[in-house]
Design a protein around this motif. Structure first.
Motif, PDB file in Angstrom:
ATOM      1  N   UNK A  25       0.832  -1.208   0.000  1.00 42.28           N
ATOM      2  CA  UNK A  25       0.000   0.000   0.000  1.00 42.28           C
ATOM      3  C   UNK A  25       0.864   1.254   0.000  1.00 42.28           C
ATOM      4  N   UNK A  26       1.936   1.236   0.783  1.00 40.80           N
ATOM      5  CA  UNK A  26       2.831   2.398   0.852  1.00 40.80           C
ATOM      6  C   UNK A  26       3.460   2.681  -0.507  1.00 40.80           C
ATOM      7  N   UNK A  27       3.954   1.645  -1.169  1.00 40.99           N
ATOM      8  CA  UNK A  27       4.567   1.826  -2.484  1.00 40.99           C
ATOM      9  C   UNK A  27       3.549   2.341  -3.502  1.00 40.99           C
ATOM     10  N   UNK A  28       2.323   1.820  -3.440  1.00 42.60           N
ATOM     11  CA  UNK A  28       1.268   2.265  -4.349  1.00 42.60           C
ATOM     12  C   UNK A  28       0.947   3.750  -4.132  1.00 42.60           C
ATOM     13  N   UNK A  29       0.839   4.162  -2.872  1.00 46.39           N
ATOM     14  CA  UNK A  29       0.536   5.573  -2.558  1.00 46.39           C
ATOM     15  C   UNK A  29       1.671   6.480  -3.031  1.00 46.39           C
ATOM     16  N   UNK A  30       2.907   6.101  -2.746  1.00 45.40           N
ATOM     17  CA  UNK A  30       4.045   6.933  -3.155  1.00 45.40           C
ATOM     18  C   UNK A  30       4.085   7.082  -4.677  1.00 45.40           C
ATOM     19  N   UNK A  31       3.774   6.014  -5.391  1.00 50.61           N
ATOM     20  CA  UNK A  31       3.818   6.058  -6.858  1.00 50.61           C
ATOM     21  C   UNK A  31       2.607   6.729  -7.496  1.00 50.61           C
ATOM     22  N   UNK A  32       1.435   6.729  -6.813  1.00 48.55           N
ATOM     23  CA  UNK A  32       0.205   7.161  -7.470  1.00 48.55           C
ATOM     24  C   UNK A  32      -0.544   8.322  -6.817  1.00 48.55           C
ATOM     25  N   UNK A  33      -0.276   8.628  -5.557  1.00 48.22           N
ATOM     26  CA  UNK A  33      -0.979   9.736  -4.904  1.00 48.22           C
ATOM     27  C   UNK A  33      -0.433  11.062  -5.437  1.00 48.22           C
ATOM     28  N   UNK A  34      -1.280  12.062  -5.569  1.00 48.36           N
ATOM     29  CA  UNK A  34      -0.848  13.346  -6.147  1.00 48.36           C
ATOM     30  C   UNK A  34       0.317  13.978  -5.384  1.00 48.36           C
ATOM     31  N   UNK A  35       0.410  13.731  -4.081  1.00 52.37           N
ATOM     32  CA  UNK A  35       1.503  14.326  -3.303  1.00 52.37           C
ATOM     33  C   UNK A  35       2.803  13.537  -3.437  1.00 52.37           C
ATOM     34  N   UNK A  36       2.703  12.258  -3.803  1.00 56.39           N
ATOM     35  CA  UNK A  36       3.878  11.411  -3.898  1.00 56.39           C
ATOM     36  C   UNK A  36       4.503  11.087  -2.546  1.00 56.39           C
ATOM     37  N   UNK A  37       3.732  11.296  -1.470  1.00 51.39           N
ATOM     38  CA  UNK A  37       4.255  11.093  -0.118  1.00 51.39           C
ATOM     39  C   UNK A  37       3.363  10.153   0.675  1.00 51.39           C
ATOM     40  N   UNK A  38       3.972   9.478   1.633  1.00 52.61           N
ATOM     41  CA  UNK A  38       3.252   8.620   2.573  1.00 52.61           C
ATOM     42  C   UNK A  38       2.977   9.458   3.810  1.00 52.61           C
ATOM     43  N   UNK A  39       1.709   9.783   4.095  1.00 49.38           N
ATOM     44  CA  UNK A  39       1.303  10.609   5.230  1.00 49.38           C
ATOM     45  C   UNK A  39       1.115   9.777   6.484  1.00 49.38           C
ATOM     46  N   UNK A  40       1.104  10.422   7.604  1.00 48.82           N
ATOM     47  CA  UNK A  40       0.857   9.744   8.879  1.00 48.82           C
ATOM     48  C   UNK A  40      -0.536   9.130   8.921  1.00 48.82           C
TER      49      UNK A  40
END
Length: 55
Positions: A25-40
């Protein structure tokens, strides 16, 4: 905690809702979320929706 649910969609057919490992999930968020960051706020619950047979 829910591990896996199968539902039948009239438009998409059989779908599987299941937990996804946090590292995936973390890798997917970093690659696809508009911010490119993993939030708390991310990672407490990680679920994916897949077509049956492709999960």
């Amino acid at each position: 905690m829910i591990k896996r649910i199968q539902v039948n969609s009239s438009k998409m057919g059989a779908l599987i809702i299941q937990e996804v490992p946090k590292n995936l999930a973390k890798q997917f968020i970093i690659n696809n979320h508009y911010s490119g960051k993993w939030n708390a706020g991310f990672g407490l619950y990680n679920y994916g929706i897949f077509k049956a047979g492709e999960e």
